[in-house]
Write an enzyme that holds these catalytic residues in place. Structure first.
Site, PDB file in Angstrom:
ATOM      1  N   GLU A   1     -11.034   4.279   6.627  1.00 47.19           N
ATOM      2  CA  GLU A   1      -9.847   5.206   7.484  1.00 47.19           C
ATOM      3  C   GLU A   1     -10.481   6.238   8.368  1.00 47.19           C
ATOM      4  O   GLU A   1     -10.456   7.443   7.929  1.00 47.19           O
ATOM      5  CB  GLU A   1      -9.188   5.515   6.466  1.00 47.19           C
ATOM      6  CG  GLU A   1      -7.808   6.082   6.885  1.00 47.19           C
ATOM      7  CD  GLU A   1      -6.514   6.544   5.978  1.00 47.19           C
ATOM      8  OE1 GLU A   1      -7.097   6.813   4.717  1.00 47.19           O
ATOM      9  OE2 GLU A   1      -5.552   7.185   6.350  1.00 47.19           O
TER      10      GLU A   1
ATOM     11  N   ASP B   1       2.392   3.306   2.827  1.00 47.03           N
ATOM     12  CA  ASP B   1       1.412   4.277   2.550  1.00 47.03           C
ATOM     13  C   ASP B   1       2.040   5.612   2.210  1.00 47.03           C
ATOM     14  O   ASP B   1       1.866   6.074   1.069  1.00 47.03           O
ATOM     15  CB  ASP B   1       0.631   4.479   3.848  1.00 47.03           C
ATOM     16  CG  ASP B   1      -0.658   5.116   3.606  1.00 47.03           C
ATOM     17  OD1 ASP B   1      -1.120   5.263   2.367  1.00 47.03           O
ATOM     18  OD2 ASP B   1      -1.772   5.365   4.358  1.00 47.03           O
TER      19      ASP B   1
ATOM     20  N   HIS C   1      -9.216   1.892  -0.008  1.00 43.30           N
ATOM     21  CA  HIS C   1      -9.187   2.716   1.149  1.00 43.30           C
ATOM     22  C   HIS C   1     -10.419   2.255   1.871  1.00 43.30           C
ATOM     23  O   HIS C   1     -11.503   2.858   1.567  1.00 43.30           O
ATOM     24  CB  HIS C   1      -8.855   3.878   0.742  1.00 43.30           C
ATOM     25  CG  HIS C   1      -7.606   4.083   0.549  1.00 43.30           C
ATOM     26  ND1 HIS C   1      -7.097   3.664  -0.661  1.00 43.30           N
ATOM     27  CD2 HIS C   1      -6.422   5.000   1.172  1.00 43.30           C
ATOM     28  CE1 HIS C   1      -5.462   4.385  -0.880  1.00 43.30           C
ATOM     29  NE2 HIS C   1      -5.454   5.010   0.456  1.00 43.30           N
TER      30      HIS C   1
ATOM     31  N   GLN D   1      -9.454   9.550  -5.179  1.00 35.39           N
ATOM     32  CA  GLN D   1      -9.262  10.344  -3.792  1.00 35.39           C
ATOM     33  C   GLN D   1     -10.300  11.158  -3.254  1.00 35.39           C
ATOM     34  O   GLN D   1     -10.476  11.236  -2.268  1.00 35.39           O
ATOM     35  CB  GLN D   1      -8.013  11.139  -4.024  1.00 35.39           C
ATOM     36  CG  GLN D   1      -7.513  12.138  -2.897  1.00 35.39           C
ATOM     37  CD  GLN D   1      -6.551  11.235  -1.819  1.00 35.39           C
ATOM     38  OE1 GLN D   1      -5.726  11.039  -1.782  1.00 35.39           O
ATOM     39  NE2 GLN D   1      -7.623  11.220  -0.635  1.00 35.39           N
TER      40      GLN D   1
ATOM     41  N   HIS E   1       1.581   5.297  -1.988  1.00 34.36           N
ATOM     42  CA  HIS E   1       1.159   6.484  -2.983  1.00 34.36           C
ATOM     43  C   HIS E   1       2.164   7.136  -3.594  1.00 34.36           C
ATOM     44  O   HIS E   1       3.034   8.361  -3.251  1.00 34.36           O
ATOM     45  CB  HIS E   1       0.371   7.400  -2.064  1.00 34.36           C
ATOM     46  CG  HIS E   1      -0.811   7.040  -1.482  1.00 34.36           C
ATOM     47  ND1 HIS E   1      -2.159   7.169  -1.966  1.00 34.36           N
ATOM     48  CD2 HIS E   1      -1.146   6.428  -0.654  1.00 34.36           C
ATOM     49  CE1 HIS E   1      -3.045   6.361  -1.539  1.00 34.36           C
ATOM     50  NE2 HIS E   1      -2.579   5.999  -0.515  1.00 34.36           N
TER      51      HIS E   1
ATOM     52  N   TRP F   1       0.905  13.770   3.711  1.00 33.26           N
ATOM     53  CA  TRP F   1       0.213  13.387   5.008  1.00 33.26           C
ATOM     54  C   TRP F   1       1.377  12.830   6.112  1.00 33.26           C
ATOM     55  O   TRP F   1       1.069  12.573   7.253  1.00 33.26           O
ATOM     56  CB  TRP F   1      -0.531  12.065   4.413  1.00 33.26           C
ATOM     57  CG  TRP F   1      -1.509  12.195   3.609  1.00 33.26           C
ATOM     58  CD1 TRP F   1      -3.050  12.757   4.184  1.00 33.26           C
ATOM     59  CD2 TRP F   1      -1.759  12.265   2.152  1.00 33.26           C
ATOM     60  NE1 TRP F   1      -3.985  13.056   3.162  1.00 33.26           N
ATOM     61  CE2 TRP F   1      -3.002  12.700   2.098  1.00 33.26           C
ATOM     62  CE3 TRP F   1      -0.844  12.081   1.155  1.00 33.26           C
ATOM     63  CZ2 TRP F   1      -3.617  12.909   0.580  1.00 33.26           C
ATOM     64  CZ3 TRP F   1      -1.301  12.291  -0.060  1.00 33.26           C
ATOM     65  CH2 TRP F   1      -2.641  12.763  -0.367  1.00 33.26           C
TER      66      TRP F   1
ATOM     67  N   HIS G   1       0.974  -1.180   0.018  1.00 33.79           N
ATOM     68  CA  HIS G   1      -0.029  -0.021  -0.075  1.00 33.79           C
ATOM     69  C   HIS G   1       0.926   1.298   0.040  1.00 33.79           C
ATOM     70  O   HIS G   1       1.491   1.563   0.984  1.00 33.79           O
ATOM     71  CB  HIS G   1      -0.862   0.050   1.185  1.00 33.79           C
ATOM     72  CG  HIS G   1      -1.931   1.376   1.268  1.00 33.79           C
ATOM     73  ND1 HIS G   1      -3.211   0.852   0.954  1.00 33.79           N
ATOM     74  CD2 HIS G   1      -1.636   2.495   1.210  1.00 33.79           C
ATOM     75  CE1 HIS G   1      -3.780   2.042   0.949  1.00 33.79           C
ATOM     76  NE2 HIS G   1      -2.853   2.960   1.087  1.00 33.79           N
TER      77      HIS G   1
HETATM   78 FE   FE2 Z   1      -3.201   5.092   1.417  1.00 34.78          FE
END
Ligand code: FE2
Length: 426
Positions: free
Chosen positions: A212, A308, A209, A151, A58, A314, A56
Site C-alpha cells: 500500500e 476499507d 495489506h 498494523q 477495519h 484515515w 476489506h
Molecule cells: Fe486496510
C-alpha cells in the site's frame, strides 16, 4: 412457500424471474414459478441481488472519526499516527458500540458479510476481544470474518507475532500482514514468509495489506504469490491494496500478473481509500494509485472492491454503501465498458463472497435466502444511482426496508415526479 418474489431482474441479465423461499432457503428460481407464497412480493422488474460483501474493512476503527482529533492532513501516515494515539485510550464497550452501530448501517445497505482486519499490536488485544464479541452478537444477521492484522509491522513491532498467534488461538479467522511497513524490503519479505508458513501450518486463509504505497519497487506481492505456490495455499491467499502495481514498470508487471494468476492469489482494491491516500507525494500529474484492476481481471485473478474505512482516522466519509465503493472503483479504473461495469458490481457481491469462502451464497435453489431488492433495473443502474435497498432479507426474514428514491416536482407541463430511471431493463 413462505415467500415468493415475483418478476425480478438478476445481475446476470435475466429478467422476469420468480424466487420461491421456504424457511431459510431458496427453493426455486425461474420464470413464472407455479408455487404460491404465504407472502408474495412484486419486484416490478427491479434487481434482486445476493447481499453485498465487503472483503476489506477495519471495524475496530470505524465511526471513531474525530477521536481524539481529526486527521488534519488527510494522509495515510497521519492516519496511522492518529490510530496510535487513539489505541491506548480505546475502551472495549465504546469500541463494541461503534462496531454494532456500523453493523446496523451495513444491514440497511444490504451488506451482510464483512471481512474486517483487527489490529493485534496492542498487547491487551482489547480490539480482538471486542470484535469477537461483536461477531457473536451479529452472527444471525452478518457474517463477520476477522483478520489478525499487525498494523505496526510483524517484525517492527515487538511482540506482534506472539500477539497474532494469541489472536488466532482466541478465534480470529485469517492471518494478516503489512510487509511494506516493515523496516526493510528484506524484513517485509521475511514477514510474508513467516506469516504464510504459520497460516499453512494451521490451515488458515491469508489476507495481507500488501504494497500500500506508490513505491514501484515495493514488490511484496511477488513474494506473497511465491510463498502461496510453494506452500500449496492456492485459493486461500489474498493481497489487499497492491497499490504499488499502479506505479510499477510495465515490463515487470507483464511477468508479475501471470505469476499472481498462477498462484491463485486474489486481489482486493479499495477504491475510495486508494484514490484519496495514494499519489500524495506527487505534484502534477498525480497518480491514481489504485491497482491494475482490469488487467488482473483479464488474467483471471479474482478482484474485489473493499470499503476499507468509514469515518475513522484515515477517512472521514462513507456509510457502508458498497455501491458507492463500486461506483468509485469503476471511475478510477475507467471500467466504463458494458462488461466492465457489470464486473464492478460482481466486485462487491459474488467475487468477495468467493474470496471469503462464504457458503450458500447466490440466487440458486438450495442457497440461503439472503437477498437484496434494489431500486434499479440492473447492476449498472444500481451502481449509477447507488440505488436504495427496498428490501434486505436474511434467511428469508426481512431485516430492513427503505423507500425508493423519488422526488416530487412542481413544474408547468412536466411530470409530477422523477425516479432517475431511464429504463427499467438493462
Ligand atoms: Fe486496510
Amino acid at each position: 412457500m413462505d415467500l415468493v418474489i415475483r418478476n425480478a431482474s438478476l445481475a446476470d441479465g435475466r429478467h422476469g424471474i420468480d424466487i420461491a423461499i421456504e424457511g431459510e432457503r431458496i427453493a426455486a428460481v425461474g420464470p413464472q414459478l407455479p408455487q404460491r407464497g404465504l407472502r408474495e412480493i412484486d419486484a416490478g422488474g427491479d434487481l434482486v441481488s445476493p447481499p453485498f460483501v465487503d472483503a476489506h474493512f477495519h471495524m475496530d476503527a470505524t465511526l471513531s472519526y474525530g477521536l481524539p482529533r481529526v486527521n488534519e492532513s488527510g494522509t495515510l501516515l497521519e492516519g496511522i499516527a492518529l490510530w496510535g494515539e487513539l489505541k491506548p485510550q480505546l475502551a472495549q464497550e465504546a469500541l463494541i458500540e461503534r462496531a454494532m452501530e456500523y453493523c446496523d448501517w451495513a444491514v440497511a445497505r444490504g451488506l451482510l458479510a464483512i471481512r474486517t482486519h483487527v489490529d493485534i499490536c496492542d498487547d491487551r488485544l482489547l480490539a480482538v476481544e471486542a470484535l469477537l464479541e461483536v461477531k457473536r452478537r451479529v452472527a444471525s444477521y452478518i457474517d463477520l470474518q476477522l483478520v489478525a492484522f499487525p498494523q505496526d509491522g510483524l517484525l517492527r513491532s515487538p511482540g506482534a507475532f506472539e500477539n497474532l498467534k494469541r489472536a488466532i488461538a482466541m478465534g480470529v479467522d485469517v492471518v494478516g500482514g503489512i510487509p511494506h511497513f516493515e523496516r526493510t524490503m528484506a524484513q517485509g519479505a521475511e514477514s510474508v514468509r513467516l506469516l504464510c508458513e504459520f497460516a499453512a501450518g494451521k490451515g488458515l486463509m491469508v489476507d495481507m495489506h500488501c504494497d500500500e504505497t506508490d513505491d514501484p519497487l515495493s514488490r511484496h506481492i511477488e513474494t506473497l504469490a511465491y510463498e502461496t505456490q510453494r506452500l500449496g495455499m492456492q485459493g486461500r491467499v489474498t493481497g489487499s491494496h497492491l497499490t504499488s502495481m499502479h506505479s510499477m514498470d510495465n515490463y515487470y508487471v507483464s511477468k508479475l500478473i501471470p505469476l499472481i494468476a498462477e498462484s491463485g492469489v486474489a486481489a482486493i482494491a479499495n477504491p475510495l481509500i486508494n484514490i484519496t491516500l495514494q499519489g500524495r507525494h506527487d505534484t502534477y500529474p498525480k497518480r491514481r494509485g489504485m491497482t491494475r484492476v482490469p488487467e488482473l481481471l483479464a488474467a483471471g485473478v479474482p478482484v474485489a472492491f473493499g470499503h476499507d474505512c468509514v469515518m475513522d482516522p484515515w477517512y472521514g466519509l462513507g456509510s457502508g454503501d458498497m455501491l458507492e465503493v463500486a461506483h468509485m472503483g469503476l471511475h478510477v479504473a475507467q471500467m466504463t465498458g458494458q462488461a466492465a461495469m457489470r464486473q464492478c458490481f460482481l466486485a462487491v457481491t459474488e467475487t468477495p463472497a468467493r474470496i471469503l469462502g462464504l457458503q450458500g451464497y447466490g440466487i440458486v435453489p438450495g442457497a440461503s435466502a439472503d437477498l437484496v431488492l434494489l431500486d434499479a433495473g440492473g447492476p449498472v443502474e444500481a451502481i449509477r444511482l447507488r440505488a436504495a435497498r427496498r428490501l434486505v432479507l436474511r434467511r428469508g426474514k426481512v431485516l430492513s426496508e427503505a423507500p425508493p428514491a423519488r422526488a416530487s416536482l412542481n413544474l408547468p407541463g412536466r411530470p409530477q415526479s422523477v425516479d432517475f430511471r431511464l429504463t427499467r431493463k438493462e
